[in-house]
Design an enzyme around this catalytic site. Sequence first.
Site, mmCIF file in Angstrom:
data_model
loop_
_atom_site.group_PDB
_atom_site.id
_atom_site.type_symbol
_atom_site.label_atom_id
_atom_site.label_comp_id
_atom_site.label_asym_id
_atom_site.label_seq_id
_atom_site.Cartn_x
_atom_site.Cartn_y
_atom_site.Cartn_z
ATOM 1 N N ARG A 85 39.879 37.662 37.604
ATOM 2 C CA ARG A 85 38.956 38.797 37.771
ATOM 3 C C ARG A 85 39.307 39.878 36.756
ATOM 4 O O ARG A 85 40.391 40.447 36.809
ATOM 5 C CB ARG A 85 39.125 39.335 39.206
ATOM 6 C CG ARG A 85 38.052 40.276 39.670
ATOM 7 C CD ARG A 85 38.435 40.888 41.025
ATOM 8 N NE ARG A 85 39.435 41.930 40.855
ATOM 9 C CZ ARG A 85 40.182 42.439 41.847
ATOM 10 N NH1 ARG A 85 40.052 41.991 43.073
ATOM 11 N NH2 ARG A 85 41.064 43.391 41.611
ATOM 12 N N HIS A 89 37.852 45.068 42.059
ATOM 13 C CA HIS A 89 37.157 44.176 43.009
ATOM 14 C C HIS A 89 35.660 44.499 43.048
ATOM 15 O O HIS A 89 34.801 43.628 42.903
ATOM 16 C CB HIS A 89 37.791 44.308 44.395
ATOM 17 C CG HIS A 89 36.996 43.704 45.481
ATOM 18 N ND1 HIS A 89 36.849 42.337 45.625
ATOM 19 C CD2 HIS A 89 36.275 44.267 46.492
ATOM 20 C CE1 HIS A 89 36.078 42.095 46.678
ATOM 21 N NE2 HIS A 89 35.722 43.238 47.209
ATOM 22 N N TYR A 92 47.161 48.631 42.087
ATOM 23 C CA TYR A 92 47.940 47.496 42.602
ATOM 24 C C TYR A 92 48.095 46.329 41.619
ATOM 25 O O TYR A 92 48.921 45.458 41.823
ATOM 26 C CB TYR A 92 47.307 46.965 43.913
ATOM 27 C CG TYR A 92 45.851 46.539 43.775
ATOM 28 C CD1 TYR A 92 45.509 45.301 43.243
ATOM 29 C CD2 TYR A 92 44.813 47.380 44.159
ATOM 30 C CE1 TYR A 92 44.189 44.916 43.098
ATOM 31 C CE2 TYR A 92 43.484 47.003 44.024
ATOM 32 C CZ TYR A 92 43.178 45.771 43.504
ATOM 33 O OH TYR A 92 41.880 45.396 43.357
HETATM 34 C C1 LIG Z 1 34.705 38.884 57.326
HETATM 35 C C2 LIG Z 1 35.053 39.915 56.304
HETATM 36 N N1 LIG Z 1 36.299 40.426 56.264
HETATM 37 C C3 LIG Z 1 36.630 41.355 55.336
HETATM 38 C C4 LIG Z 1 35.688 41.803 54.442
HETATM 39 C C5 LIG Z 1 36.066 42.839 53.380
HETATM 40 N N2 LIG Z 1 36.165 42.154 52.091
HETATM 41 C C6 LIG Z 1 35.154 42.168 51.213
HETATM 42 S S1 LIG Z 1 35.481 41.266 49.848
HETATM 43 C C7 LIG Z 1 37.024 40.854 50.395
HETATM 44 C C8 LIG Z 1 37.942 40.015 49.556
HETATM 45 C C9 LIG Z 1 37.389 38.660 49.294
HETATM 46 O O1 LIG Z 1 38.150 38.039 48.301
HETATM 47 P P1 LIG Z 1 37.775 36.613 47.747
HETATM 48 O O2 LIG Z 1 37.324 35.742 48.859
HETATM 49 O O3 LIG Z 1 38.904 36.152 46.930
HETATM 50 O O4 LIG Z 1 36.488 36.877 46.849
HETATM 51 P P2 LIG Z 1 36.373 37.758 45.508
HETATM 52 O O5 LIG Z 1 35.812 39.088 45.957
HETATM 53 O O6 LIG Z 1 37.708 37.893 44.900
HETATM 54 O O7 LIG Z 1 35.413 37.040 44.634
HETATM 55 C C10 LIG Z 1 37.256 41.426 51.648
HETATM 56 C C11 LIG Z 1 38.513 41.275 52.403
HETATM 57 C C12 LIG Z 1 34.381 41.252 54.535
HETATM 58 N N3 LIG Z 1 33.415 41.587 53.673
HETATM 59 N N4 LIG Z 1 34.105 40.297 55.458
#
Ligand SMILES: Cc1ncc(C[n+]2csc(CCOP(=O)(O)OP(=O)(O)O)c2C)c(N)n1
Length: 359
Positions: free
Chosen positions: A256, A260, A269
């Site tokens: 990435r 985020h 971080y």
């Molecule tokens: C069920 C749920 N828990 C927490 C969140 C908050 N949240 C949004 S994105 C994220 C991280 C997801 O990371 P990843 O699956 O690696 O996908 P990336 O964003 O890195 O593509 C979190 C914890 C959410 N949207 N839904």
Amino acid sequence: MKIVDRFEVSYYQYLDEQSQLSEDAPSLARDWPKLIELYRLMVLARMMDAKAIRLQRTGMLGTYPSTRGQEAVFVGAGYATAKTDIFVPYYRDMAAVMQRGVSLSQILLYWGGDERGNIFQSTSDDFPFSVPVGSQPLHAAGAAFAIKYKKESRAVVAMCGDGATSEGDFYEAMNVAGIWKLPVVFIVCNNQWAISVPRSAQTAAHTLAQKAIAAGFEGEQVDGNDIIAVVHRMQEALKEAREHHTPRLLELICYRQHDHTTADDASRYEPKDLRDAAWQHEPIMRLRKFLAANNVLSETEEQALAADCTDKINTAVAEYQATSPQSADALFDYLYKTLPSCYAEQRLQLINEVERGKP
Ligand SMILES: Cc1ncc(C[n+]2csc(CCOP(=O)(O)OP(=O)(O)O)c2C)c(N)n1
Ligand SMILES: [Mg+2]
């Protein structure tokens, strides 16, 4: 003691970090028109992404998740999926859904907080972006069950991130896909981060691909910065899924190259040297070098391609900005076919309050 089983996880890469092609590369690696199209789509995705971030920074868009550095994953996923398949995206999938008949201005509408951005114009059975993390692989398994039940030759593509593979729903999806032999291809964009949680702190599993093995089907790793590998491995998995109704998991390894989302500040971080080191492997330069070395993309052609992308993006932004906002009560309009009476009451209340608040 005896060994009752052994497992292996393969890693696929055809175009390496120095833009050298491996001997076992698929025919796509010599199909110049297709590679130039993939290059164009990745450039469009990166430019559109930069524009979306600028729109957010200047107050013209809501929170937006960048795809910078991950273009091969999302362009490749959209490209490999057939029109007749069902695509189940997550929030980072702009570059995939733009190939599935969703216009760029509609994508902007969605991130602008307008529900009309979720009414995809195409007639496909694709799902809208999933913002809840990890719920969509289970929905995808359900859609794949329907395909199998109806004996159709289609497949479902379920997209998610590395962090999503730690969710309970993800394992449930793996389990039903394995036991019912469902035509679904799970794509994990392993960009090394789940917001501020690094891959190493998410799971003790050596690979994410091996999570499929416990469910009784194949999982493999693919270099997610090698567009040739992403497209080819996905096409193979989808062919298998359509013809033999078998699931597969592809872990696409990338990095990435942004916060985020625009609501995040990764400098708090993320060690800077990690991102800089990973940038050396980013997918666009890798393909560009390969095309240039084979004399199939001149500088003039490259400039024309970039100018065309700029035009497309400017048109999309103009369309987005010319869309008049909906009235506040539209927020009640998109969940129920017939609005339950308790919400109908609240809707009326909101309309009245907005009326009263007007000068
Ligand atoms: C069920 C749920 N828990 C927490 C969140 C908050 N949240 C949004 S994105 C994220 C991280 C997801 O990371 P990843 O699956 O690696 O996908 P990336 O964003 O890195 O593509 C979190 C914890 C959410 N949207 N839904
Ligand atoms: Mg991630």
